[in-house]
Each structure stands twice: as C-alpha cells, then as structure tokens.
Design an enzyme around this catalytic site. Structure first.
Site, PDB file in Angstrom:
ATOM      1  N   LYS A   1       0.818  -1.210   0.000  1.00  0.00           N
ATOM      2  CA  LYS A   1       0.000   0.000   0.000  1.00  0.00           C
ATOM      3  C   LYS A   1       0.852   1.260   0.000  1.00  0.00           C
ATOM      4  O   LYS A   1       0.625   2.177  -0.793  1.00  0.00           O
ATOM      5  CB  LYS A   1      -0.892  -0.037   1.246  1.00  0.00           C
ATOM      6  CG  LYS A   1      -1.811   1.114   1.375  1.00  0.00           C
ATOM      7  CD  LYS A   1      -2.499   1.048   2.723  1.00  0.00           C
ATOM      8  CE  LYS A   1      -1.455   1.011   3.829  1.00  0.00           C
ATOM      9  NZ  LYS A   1      -2.040   1.092   5.160  1.00  0.00           N
ATOM     10  N   THR A   2       1.839   1.296   0.883  1.00  0.00           N
ATOM     11  CA  THR A   2       2.681   2.485   0.948  1.00  0.00           C
ATOM     12  C   THR A   2       3.403   2.698  -0.380  1.00  0.00           C
ATOM     13  O   THR A   2       3.552   3.819  -0.856  1.00  0.00           O
ATOM     14  CB  THR A   2       3.718   2.342   2.080  1.00  0.00           C
ATOM     15  OG1 THR A   2       3.041   1.952   3.274  1.00  0.00           O
ATOM     16  CG2 THR A   2       4.446   3.638   2.316  1.00  0.00           C
TER      17      THR A   2
ATOM     18  N   ASP B   1      -4.428   7.935   4.201  1.00  0.00           N
ATOM     19  CA  ASP B   1      -4.008   6.579   4.526  1.00  0.00           C
ATOM     20  C   ASP B   1      -4.835   6.074   5.714  1.00  0.00           C
ATOM     21  O   ASP B   1      -5.325   6.870   6.509  1.00  0.00           O
ATOM     22  CB  ASP B   1      -2.515   6.597   4.893  1.00  0.00           C
ATOM     23  CG  ASP B   1      -1.927   5.203   4.820  1.00  0.00           C
ATOM     24  OD1 ASP B   1      -2.594   4.310   4.272  1.00  0.00           O
ATOM     25  OD2 ASP B   1      -0.796   5.024   5.309  1.00  0.00           O
ATOM     26  N   GLU B   2      -4.963   4.770   5.842  1.00  0.00           N
ATOM     27  CA  GLU B   2      -5.708   4.180   6.964  1.00  0.00           C
ATOM     28  C   GLU B   2      -7.093   4.805   7.088  1.00  0.00           C
ATOM     29  O   GLU B   2      -7.547   5.166   8.177  1.00  0.00           O
ATOM     30  CB  GLU B   2      -4.948   4.361   8.287  1.00  0.00           C
ATOM     31  CG  GLU B   2      -3.496   3.925   8.256  1.00  0.00           C
ATOM     32  CD  GLU B   2      -3.311   2.423   8.363  1.00  0.00           C
ATOM     33  OE1 GLU B   2      -4.310   1.693   8.253  1.00  0.00           O
ATOM     34  OE2 GLU B   2      -2.153   1.996   8.531  1.00  0.00           O
TER      35      GLU B   2
ATOM     36  N   ARG C   1       1.486  -8.834  10.983  1.00  0.00           N
ATOM     37  CA  ARG C   1       2.771  -8.130  11.061  1.00  0.00           C
ATOM     38  C   ARG C   1       3.921  -9.079  10.777  1.00  0.00           C
ATOM     39  O   ARG C   1       5.017  -8.670  10.463  1.00  0.00           O
ATOM     40  CB  ARG C   1       3.006  -7.516  12.455  1.00  0.00           C
ATOM     41  CG  ARG C   1       2.025  -6.459  12.953  1.00  0.00           C
ATOM     42  CD  ARG C   1       1.771  -5.386  11.962  1.00  0.00           C
ATOM     43  NE  ARG C   1       0.590  -5.732  11.159  1.00  0.00           N
ATOM     44  CZ  ARG C   1       0.286  -5.149  10.018  1.00  0.00           C
ATOM     45  NH1 ARG C   1       1.051  -4.221   9.517  1.00  0.00           N
ATOM     46  NH2 ARG C   1      -0.791  -5.502   9.337  1.00  0.00           N
TER      47      ARG C   1
ATOM     48  N   GLN D   1      -8.688  -3.925   9.254  1.00  0.00           N
ATOM     49  CA  GLN D   1      -7.677  -3.412  10.173  1.00  0.00           C
ATOM     50  C   GLN D   1      -8.172  -2.188  10.929  1.00  0.00           C
ATOM     51  O   GLN D   1      -7.381  -1.407  11.452  1.00  0.00           O
ATOM     52  CB  GLN D   1      -6.385  -3.093   9.413  1.00  0.00           C
ATOM     53  CG  GLN D   1      -5.715  -4.331   8.858  1.00  0.00           C
ATOM     54  CD  GLN D   1      -4.389  -4.017   8.196  1.00  0.00           C
ATOM     55  OE1 GLN D   1      -3.441  -3.589   8.834  1.00  0.00           O
ATOM     56  NE2 GLN D   1      -4.329  -4.230   6.889  1.00  0.00           N
TER      57      GLN D   1
END
Length: 787
Positions: free
Chosen positions: A34-35, A217-218, A611, A248
């Site tokens: 994503k980043t 983002d998020e 993670r 998330q």
DNA sequence: GAGGCAGATCTTTTT
DNA sequence: GATCTGCCTC
C-alpha cells in the site's frame, strides 16, 4: 514519462498508482504494498505536472508520514507535498485561520493531561463534585462527542449514564476556559477545522482549490471530524484517494467509523475502486491463520488474502503455565535466535495493554537482550519536561492559564493555593488571564505581601523572557535562557536526582538537544507548507505537542521491539510474538459487552498476526500476574478461532494431558472451543482422558465472563485449581535441593532450590555452562536427576 | 505555604 | 503496581 520502479508494480498496484483525477478507493490488505502504491502515485501525480504544493497526504502517525516522505523523495527527490498527520495538518490550517474561531495564531495545544486539568477547573467553577464521575470518563465522553462532531447542544446523554449529564453540563464551561486561554485540546484541532469548512463556504472553496489532490491513509480509522475535513476539501475537486482495510479498523473506541470506508462508493459514486489482495509480506501459513481468524467477523466485506509465498513455519500457539514462564520462554527463544545469528530488530513482541510489558522487559533484561519499548510519550509526560514546555508555551501564549499554573510556583516562589484562588477570582472579575493579573498583583485585595511580590516578580520575569523569545530565531538558546533565568535548572540540580534515581537534569538537557536539532534542521531548509509556523518556537511547540508513542521507534536500532497491538499497525517483522492472548485481556473484558467491540478486538489480532513475515508465535498463560494481582485465565477465544492446519499447538499446558486447557474457572461448554473445534481434533487435541471441568463447583457462575478479579475470588479459584491439579500425573522424578540434574539443552547443573509443592513446584538450577541460573517446573520432567 | 505520608483509586487501545 | 489525592505536620 515512466517512473523508476513503476514496472515493478503488479497490475492492481499500477492501476492505483497511475490514477490521476477523480475519487479513488484502494482496499489494501496487509502487506499488499500500500505504501508503495501511495508513494508511487504521488510521484506519478508530480510527473504529470501537478504542482507538489497542491498535493496533501494525510496519515495517522508521524512515523507513517515520515516514511512516506522518505520514499517519495527516493522516487522523485524532495517535494513540497504536504505530508503529515491529520492533527498536524489541522493545526496548521487553524493557525492561518484562527481568528474565525475566536483564537489567535499563537494558540496553545493542550496535551490530554493539561486538558483534563482545565476540565477539573471547570468542574470546580460549577461547584460540581467529581466523586461519582471520574474525571477521565468525563474527558473521554466529551472527547468522543467532539470527534463525532457533536456540540453541547446536540449531544444527547444516554439513558442510564449519569456521567453523560455531567459531561454535558461541564462541556460549555470547559470550552469557555479553553477559549479564554487561547487554547485547544487535541480534538479541537479537528473540530475547529471541520467547523471552519462548514461555516465558511468561501474559505472552504478556497481551501478545496488549494488542496487539489488529497490522499488519506488508513481511511478505515477516520472519525466524523476527519471525514468532514476530507470531504470539505474535496467537493469541487473530488480527487480524493483513500487507502485502507476495513479488517484493520482498530480505533472504533475513539470514534473512528468503518462506515467511512465501507460507504466511500456511496459518498463518491464515480469512485474508481482497486483491491490489493496479493500479500508480499507473510508466509502462506501466517496468512492462512489470519484469514481463518478474521472470517469470524460478520460485519465485513469478504476478502481473500493471496500469496505466492511458501507455507513456511506453522503459526505456533503456546499455552504457558504462568505469565513469568511465558516471558522467560520468549526471552530464551529470542536470546537463542540472536545467538543463532538473527538480529534483535527482527523480533517484535505485541501485547494488548502497556501494563503487560513489564514481565517481558524483565525477562529480556535478565538475558541481556536489547529491547525498545515503543511508548514514547513517556518522555514528554515527565514532570520536568512538562514544566519547561509549559514555560515555552506561556512565552508564546500569555493567556495559557494552564501553563501559568504549572510553572508559577516551580521552583517554589511562595505562591500557594490560597493566593492562586484569589488571583483567579480577581482575574476573572477583570476579564484578564492569570498571568496578566499577576502583573497587577499589588492591586489584588487579600493577597499576602509575600505572594503579591512573588507574582509580580514572576510577571516581570515573563516579560523579560518574552522579549527574548520574540527576538529569537532559535529555540535552544531561548530554552537555555528559560532554564537559567527562572532558576529551574539550579532548582533541579539541587534536588534533581529524585527517589527513582531519575536524572531530571539530564532529561531537560535532552530536551535542549532536541531543540538544537530542530534549530539546525530549520536552518537547513526553509519552511515548506504555508501553514508552517514561521517562528522557531511555534514549530517546536507544535512538534512537542503532537508527537506520539510510536514516533520514537527507531527501526534501525538493533533492539527487540515491544509495543501494543495498536502501535504495530503498518509495521512488519520477521518474527512476531503475540502474548497474553487470554480471555479478559484479548479480547479485553470491556469489549465483551458488545459484539462490535469483540469484532474490533478480533481485527486487532488480525493486525498482529499479519505483522509477521516468517514466524508468528501466539501465547497465553494460565496464571497471570497482572496489575498487582494474580488471576487464572482461560485461553482467548481467538486462539481457538485461529487454530487450523496452519497452526501448531505447544507449550507446557498443551496436550498430551490436554485437560489443562479447560482449566481456570471456565466451565461454560460454549467456550470449550479447544476441545470442540474440528481443527483441534485433527491436531490430536481431542478430549482428554479426564474431564476436569466436571469438578468445577456448580456455584461458579459459568456464562458471563465479567469477572471482577477480586483477590478473594482469585485465591478461591487458585485453590480449587490446585486441588484439581493434585489429581494430575505425579512428577516423573523426585527431586531434592542440592541435587545434580541434567537438562537436554542447558547441560548439567545443581538444583539449588525448590519452591512450592506438588507437580507445579519450581526448581532453580544453576548450570555449569553458560546457561546460568534458570527455573523449571519440576513436574514437566525436563530435568533429569543425576547420581 | 511546603513537604511528607497514607490511603484510595484505578488502570485499553492514542492523535 | 503506580500514581494521584487528601490530610497532616512543620
């Protein structure tokens, strides 16, 4: 013009990265790059000739923003793109338009503790007693309401919640105090800006045009205020690109609404939607486990994580017997891994609440494993740091009453509560700030001579330092001046090393160093955004007010990372430990009331599992020492839900002898997932030879798990447990202190002591070799008696 | 007014 | 377990 690296993107990633105009929704699973997509898109926009200053990228943490900035720079060099947290972005917008909400551009940002202190003053002013409504709950209620964009008028107290009524009464007074002090709390940053946009159509249009391309983002973690800001800035130019993952979403408790991402397409019917489902981070087993777990959530958009990665190690579920053993075992494993060549920074330990970190820290320290506790607010919460920062705040904003109260009598100047009350009353009568009133202390009736003089001196001191502050283009020298002229440094040096052995002077020096660094970086680069505080002091204060826990995490340092599940969002580690996965901790007992909250806890575990790149180890302990009391816990329902072909069950409490799994006081058949689930049976963890749950007294309430861990109750259950355990197999060997023993891994040593009786007794062994001193549960038979 | 002590209180997660 | 509060004494 092709950009470097764009060919390396997969088809969906490329679609998202090269999208230019119009709304864009990127549903990005964990580890899906994503980043990478976001940074490539920024680079792409710039390559299309869009001025960097028309682009805004918003995130939730400074850490994420810094990472974004770094990676954009890597692609297309440093750019004037505004990248930062929502709060910082709002703080800057507000600085430019403060007048519209009754503030000046020098307004103070109060950290939560200071805000709470103001709330207390509001209560005192109203003569409200706070004995039955804890101040934190009131603060939380107001905070939550603000994030929902409510006002004292529109806020409706919920039935049966007396705190709501009190909060509604208190709120307007609190707000008046803030306004009078030219201050805002964290929530106000967002709320004021949201209001700014809704109440001033012309300004809104201007800002909309200015911030032409917005990336968030998020997005699944945005609340109503943030939603309002983003929406307000993308009406005329709806080039809004949001990325996120509903699975998330972990900030519902703070007003975030999944609705925002789930209904993006309704908000922006022309939205282009891209799904990133291919995971490049984790092994197939890790992904499979995460997938299996999250499938238990009912309120979600079905999504499947796919990967080409090899299965890798199975996700290990470890049932430890005590929290200390859990910590020791993990520390041993990590120490072993490091010996075998891994770097400490490849490891991360995640826990639900910060209080759980202690035993892990102890265990790691005991083995000389370097670790980093990611909880950076600590520094700015220290008294001496807050004092000094308050001084700076007061220099910038003389109306900041909270800062005034913090420093007026530090070091002691003979101004006590009595005097301050008189000062406050007089100041209010004359519509003055406390500092200003202090400057006219001689005129205040009732003040003792000594207090009046002290207040006058203080006001003069402030005036002198203010002159320096307004002339200063660097913070560090100003900070030095404050430390010297206020006598603070001398006072600290005097009784500076406190009870805890804490070196307060060193802490303050560290703050000076931070100021120096900021000075240097500002000297190097001119301010980028237009909202950037032009002066050094403003920039420094903004930074100190808006730094967060996770921002201090240094990924380059050679240390094991310890943090909460929440703080781990967006990070990845080769090896991840998820600890204390016990009923009541994760899921947290406060979330058991509500299915929605339980689903959020499940998402938290989902975030934790995903993670991990190579290995994930989840564990729970049957006996946990927590918050000063000992409690018996049952494994988290999430461990059961995770269990499948991708997991393996181990640990001293695990089968064979699997009857232990049901131990604790949990007799509710509905929660006996361990033995009930198909997967568990496949793994050979079927019903044990002896069903100890029958032994649980009928008086034990079975269903509601809201156990208040009163000491008596814990003792009672511990006793009954010990009784039941007494029926379990006897230890395979008999031991005596002083005896020589052999351990398969650590070699030979001397059993130096035994504590406790029965199968759970613990022996301490001093090994001949490098293993040193270790403890073992003798009943497990890991020690072979010699001689 | 300051400093020390005992007791109560309360503990999710964070910008 | 840690921190804050209120109360007490100097």
């Amino acid at each position: 013009m092709p950009l470097p690296g764009i060919a390396a993107l997969n088809e969906s990633q490329r679609q998202a990265a090269t999208h230019v105009d119009g709304p864009l929704l990127v549903l990005a699973g964990p580890g899906s790059g994503k980043t990478r997509v976001v940074t490539h898109r920024i680079a792409h926009l710039i390559s299309q000739g869009i001025p960097a200053r028309r682009i805004v990228a918003l995130s939730f943490t400074n850490k994420a923003a810094d990472e974004m900035r770094r990676r954009v720079a890597e692609l297309v060099g440093p750019q004037a793109v505004e990248m930062g947290t929502f709060h910082r972005f709002a703080a800057r917008l507000l600085r430019r338009h403060a007048r519209l909400v009754g503030l000046t551009s020098d307004y103070s940002i109060l950290e939560p503790d200071d805000a709470t202190a103001v709330l207390k003053r509001a209560a005192r002013k109203l003569g409200l007693s706070l004995t039955h409504t804890p101040i934190d709950r009131l603060a939380g209620t107001i905070s939550r309401a603000k994030n929902d964009l409510l006002t004292p008028e529109t806020f409706e107290p919920r039935w049966g919640r007396p705190a709501d009524e009190v909060a509604r009464t208190l709120w307007p007074v609190y707000q008046e105090l803030l306004l009078a002090a030219n201050s805002v709390d964290f929530d106000d940053l967002l709320v004021h800006v949201a209001r700014l946009l809704t109440d001033n159509p012309d300004l809104r249009a201007e800002l909309d045009a200015r911030h032409r391309y917005i990336l968030v983002d998020e997005y699944q973690d945005t609340n109503a205020a943030q939603y309002c800001i983003v929406r307000g800035l993308s009406i005329d130019h709806p080039n809004l690109a949001v990325t996120g993952d509903p699975d998330q979403a972990i900030y519902g408790w703070r007003g975030a609404s999944i609705r925002n991402i789930l209904e993006f397409e309704r908000d922006y019917p022309t939205a282009h939607v891209v799904k990133l489902e291919r995971n490049y981070r984790s092994t197939a087993n890790i992904l499979g486990t995460a997938d299996r777990l999250i499938a238990h959530n009912t309120r979600r958009k079905a999504k499947h994580l796919v990967t080409d990665a090899a299965p890798g190690e199975r996700v290990r579920i470890v049932l430890d017997s005590t929290s200390h053993e859990e910590a020791d075992r993990i520390a041993d494993e990590i120490a072993g891994g490091i010996t075998a060549g891994r770097s400490p920074r490849e490891y991360c330990i995640l826990f639900r609440t910060n209080a759980l970190s202690r035993s892990l820290e102890l265990a790691l320290r005991g083995r000389g494993v370097p670790y980093q506790l990611v909880r950076g607010l600590e520094f700015f919460k220290r008294r001496e740091i807050r004092d000094v920062v308050a001084w700076l705040r007061l220099l910038r904003n003389p109306r900041d009453d909270e800062a005034f109260l913090r420093v007026v009598n530090v070091p002691p100047r003979g101004v006590g509560r009595q005097s301050l009350d008189l000062l406050a009353a007089w100041a209010e009568d004359h519509h003055l700030g406390r500092l200003e009133a202090a400057g006219r202390a001689a005129a205040i009736p009732g003040l003792s001579k000594r207090a009046a003089r002290a207040l006058g001196d203080f006001a003069r001191l402030h005036r002198d330092l203010s002159a320096e502050a307004s002339a200063a283009d660097r913070v560090a020298p100003l900070l030095q001046a404050v430390l010297d002229r206020t006598g603070y440094r001398a006072w600290l040096a005097d009784d500076g090393i406190d009870e805890a052995g804490e070196d307060r002077v060193a802490n303050v020096e560290e703050l000076v160093t931070a100021a120096q660094q900021l000075d240097e970086s500002r000297a190097g680069a001119p301010p980028s955004g237009d909202g950037d505080p032009a002066d050094a002091l403003g920039a420094f204060l903004e930074t100190t007010a808006l730094v967060a826990d996770t921002d201090v995490w240094d990924p380059a340092s050679e240390r094991v990372a310890l943090m909460t599940f929440h703080a781990a969002k967006g990070l990845e580690f080769p090896v991840v430990y998820l600890v204390a996965m016990e009923d009541g901790i994760l899921p947290h007992e406060r979330s058991l009331d509500h299915p929605d909250q339980l689903e959020e806890e499940r998402r938290l575990v989902f975030v934790g599992i995903t993670r991990g790149m190579q290995e994930v180890h989840a564990s729970c302990a049957r006996i946990r020492d927590y918050r000063g009391t000992r409690r018996i816990s049952a494994p988290s329902v999430f461990l059961t839900e995770m269990t499948g072909t991708e997991t393996v069950l181990t640990g001293v409490e695990a089968p064979p002898g699997g009857a232990d799994i049901l131990s604790g006081e949990d007799a509710n058949p509905a929660r006996r997932g361990w033995l009930g689930s198909d997967e568990a049976s496949q793994l050979g963890t079927g019903p044990a030879e002896e069903d100890i749950s029958q032994d649980v007294p009928a008086s034990e309430p079975a269903a509601p798990r809201r156990r208040k861990a009163s000491p008596e109750r814990a003792l009672e259950t511990a006793a009954s447990l010990a009784e039941r355990l007494g029926g379990l197999p006897k230890p395979r060997h008999a031991y005596a202190a002083g005896q020589r023993v052999r351990h398969a891994e650590y070699g030979e040593g001397v059993l130096s002591g035994i504590s406790g009786v029965g199968p759970r007794s613990v022996g301490t062994v001093v090994f001949d070799g490098p293993a040193g001193t270790r403890k073992f549960i003798l009943g497990h038979g890991a020690l072979e008696p010699l001689g």
